[in-house]
Design an enzyme around this catalytic site. Sequence first.
Site, short mmCIF file in Angstrom:
data_model
loop_
_atom_site.label_atom_id
_atom_site.label_comp_id
_atom_site.label_asym_id
_atom_site.label_seq_id
_atom_site.Cartn_x
_atom_site.Cartn_y
_atom_site.Cartn_z
N TRP A 217 -61.59 -15.61 -8.16
CA TRP A 217 -62.96 -16.05 -7.83
C TRP A 217 -63.96 -14.90 -7.89
CZ3 TRP A 217 -64.03 -12.63 -4.19
CH2 TRP A 217 -62.93 -12.07 -3.52
N SER B 254 -59.14 -21.73 -6.18
CA SER B 254 -59.49 -23.01 -5.55
C SER B 254 -60.85 -23.01 -4.87
CB SER B 254 -58.41 -23.38 -4.52
OG SER B 254 -57.20 -23.64 -5.19
N GLY C 168 -55.44 -11.45 -10.67
CA GLY C 168 -55.41 -11.78 -9.25
C GLY C 168 -54.55 -10.79 -8.49
N SER C 169 -53.98 -11.27 -7.40
CA SER C 169 -53.24 -10.37 -6.52
C SER C 169 -51.83 -10.11 -7.06
CB SER C 169 -53.15 -10.99 -5.12
OG SER C 169 -52.44 -12.21 -5.22
N GLU D 97 -53.37 -8.81 -14.83
CA GLU D 97 -54.45 -7.92 -14.37
C GLU D 97 -54.48 -8.04 -12.85
OE1 GLU D 97 -56.05 -5.98 -16.25
OE2 GLU D 97 -56.21 -6.84 -18.23
N CYS E 235 -61.73 -5.45 -8.54
CA CYS E 235 -60.46 -4.76 -8.74
C CYS E 235 -60.70 -3.30 -9.11
CB CYS E 235 -59.65 -5.46 -9.82
SG CYS E 235 -60.56 -5.67 -11.35
P1 NAP Z 1 -55.02 -14.48 -5.77
O1 NAP Z 1 -54.89 -15.04 -4.42
O2 NAP Z 1 -53.83 -13.91 -6.44
O3 NAP Z 1 -55.67 -15.63 -6.67
C1 NAP Z 1 -55.89 -15.47 -8.05
C2 NAP Z 1 -55.48 -16.75 -8.76
O4 NAP Z 1 -54.06 -16.90 -8.66
C3 NAP Z 1 -56.07 -18.01 -8.15
O5 NAP Z 1 -56.33 -18.94 -9.18
C4 NAP Z 1 -54.96 -18.52 -7.25
O6 NAP Z 1 -55.03 -19.88 -7.01
C5 NAP Z 1 -53.74 -18.16 -8.07
N1 NAP Z 1 -52.51 -17.98 -7.31
C6 NAP Z 1 -52.36 -17.46 -6.08
N2 NAP Z 1 -51.06 -17.42 -5.74
C7 NAP Z 1 -50.37 -17.92 -6.80
C8 NAP Z 1 -48.99 -18.15 -7.06
N3 NAP Z 1 -48.05 -17.83 -6.18
N4 NAP Z 1 -48.64 -18.69 -8.25
C9 NAP Z 1 -49.58 -19.01 -9.15
N5 NAP Z 1 -50.90 -18.83 -8.96
C10 NAP Z 1 -51.30 -18.28 -7.80
O7 NAP Z 1 -56.09 -13.35 -5.85
P2 NAP Z 1 -57.37 -13.18 -4.97
O8 NAP Z 1 -56.96 -12.55 -3.71
O9 NAP Z 1 -58.14 -14.43 -4.94
O10 NAP Z 1 -58.18 -12.13 -5.90
C11 NAP Z 1 -58.30 -10.83 -5.59
C12 NAP Z 1 -57.24 -9.99 -6.25
O11 NAP Z 1 -57.41 -10.04 -7.66
C13 NAP Z 1 -57.38 -8.53 -5.89
O12 NAP Z 1 -56.13 -7.96 -5.68
C14 NAP Z 1 -58.06 -7.94 -7.11
O13 NAP Z 1 -57.89 -6.56 -7.26
C15 NAP Z 1 -57.43 -8.72 -8.21
N6 NAP Z 1 -58.25 -8.67 -9.42
C16 NAP Z 1 -57.80 -7.96 -10.48
C17 NAP Z 1 -58.57 -7.84 -11.62
C18 NAP Z 1 -58.10 -7.06 -12.81
O14 NAP Z 1 -58.69 -7.21 -13.88
N7 NAP Z 1 -57.09 -6.24 -12.71
C19 NAP Z 1 -59.81 -8.47 -11.66
C20 NAP Z 1 -60.24 -9.19 -10.55
C21 NAP Z 1 -59.44 -9.29 -9.43
P3 NAP Z 1 -55.57 -20.47 -5.59
O15 NAP Z 1 -56.98 -20.03 -5.47
O16 NAP Z 1 -55.43 -21.93 -5.77
O17 NAP Z 1 -54.69 -19.90 -4.54
#
Ligand code: NAP
Length: 455
Positions: free
Chosen positions: A130, A157, A206-207, A228, A262
């Site tokens: 997001w 979400s 994401g995470s 990423e 990130c």
């Molecule tokens: P997140 O919880 O991992 O969510 C990212 C996406 O993954 C969402 O669509 C989420 O869906 C989905 N997701 C979560 N758990 C999952 C699972 N077990 N299996 C499949 N899909 C899953 O990440 P966030 O906390 O929202 O975002 C922040 C993180 O993203 C930070 O760590 C940040 O550093 C990283 N990030 C990295 C980059 C890069 O380019 N390296 C860029 C931006 C952000 P739901 O929303 O439905 O849970």
Amino acid sequence: MPIASINPTTGETLKTFESLTKAQIEEKLQRASDTFRVYRETLYAERAAMMTRAAEILETEKQDLARIMTTEMGKPLKGAIGETEKCAWVCRYYAETAQQHLADMLVETDAAKSYVKFQPLGPVLAVMPWNFPFWQVFRFAAPALMTGNVGLLKHASNVPQCALAIEDIFRRAGFPEGSFQTLLVGSDAVEAILKDSRVSAATLTGSEPAGRSVAAIAGSEVKKTVLELGGSDPFIVMPSANLELAVTTAVKARTINNGQSCIAAKRFIVAKEIYAEFEERFVAEMKALTVGDPMNEATEIGPLATAQILKDVDEQVKTSVAAGAIILTGGKKLDRPGNFYEPTVLANIPKDSPAYSEEIFGPVALLFRVNDIDEAIQLANATIFGLGSSAWTNDKSERDRFIADLEAGCVFINSMVASDPRLPFGGIKNSGYGRELGEFGIREFVNIKTVSIRE
Ligand code: NAP
């Protein structure tokens, strides 16, 4: 997590969405598969015309699209407008360069002719976060669609309206139905979708836990992934740096997107000769930031995207302070509705505290004082992450050391880390693998086909 738009500035639930049923998912997967068979045959010129039209829509409608982002996840409106413009840029960049990046590559061998041909793979699942709700998607979608792949977006979400708006942009740009579809589903639906034989590959931003899970599922199916993930980027300042510019950039690099990036600079590693002056100026500039309604022109820091993130940041700071970290400014939630956290600077950070080892996804800066370049590099690399890094110095030999020895996917000297459609972007270590953007990015989801012809 329910699929819902909740305004982080007020806490108000604006709209909720039902997750797609199994039958609806099935219909979309079949449509993606059917569309791919036809879409892969389209000419680059046809795809480029549609991608250019997508860029025009983004440019023309940037105010309205930016308001959707700010309403759903709280980034300052100015930043959201800039994000929309950057999406238009990546669309134009790949509309103009995809054909050249994917042109056949002749290789001399003892055959009469041998070359490498790049072909699309099929439907690619994109699991997206997001924080840059448009940019993260477009930097995947523009190269993927220009290659001849089709996209399936499972967005976070909390940004369903962004997800639907992006699907609508590609539809209005003329891309065939089924070439880019949003799947409104929770993360619990990802496993079945990824295991479906019609899905060829996946990319996740994401995470770390989400990345591990998707990579494990894809691994069990022998499907390609790009990950990423998180970062805890170092921002190193040496005595020869332009201190004024370094401080101003440091504040921006930590607080961009309300501190939820990130590639935000998260750990500020400063040489002892200039530490006191850096600390004084940095803390003063962090304190002076305007926190408030992200729709206001003057706002520099808006709310964190969700109540859970606010809770997590607050706990990380409290635990770090309990372990011995010192608060130089901020350190608490704001006493008002919405997910607001004060711009915060911590120093004296103990090794066993979350601030030392974890990523903090909010406007919290960590200050470290080092004796020399060896200690700076050692501290910068003392993390599980390896996404970006920024080093400030005007000394040529120090510059060479940082470029050679920082363990990260990129090194920026005398500027903050930023992504650029022309340059590859991605991390090493637990920050992920694979690359997006540039020539390397567009070649992630292709069949690199070797062709050898003997007469
Ligand atoms: P997140 O919880 O991992 O969510 C990212 C996406 O993954 C969402 O669509 C989420 O869906 C989905 N997701 C979560 N758990 C999952 C699972 N077990 N299996 C499949 N899909 C899953 O990440 P966030 O906390 O929202 O975002 C922040 C993180 O993203 C930070 O760590 C940040 O550093 C990283 N990030 C990295 C980059 C890069 O380019 N390296 C860029 C931006 C952000 P739901 O929303 O439905 O849970």
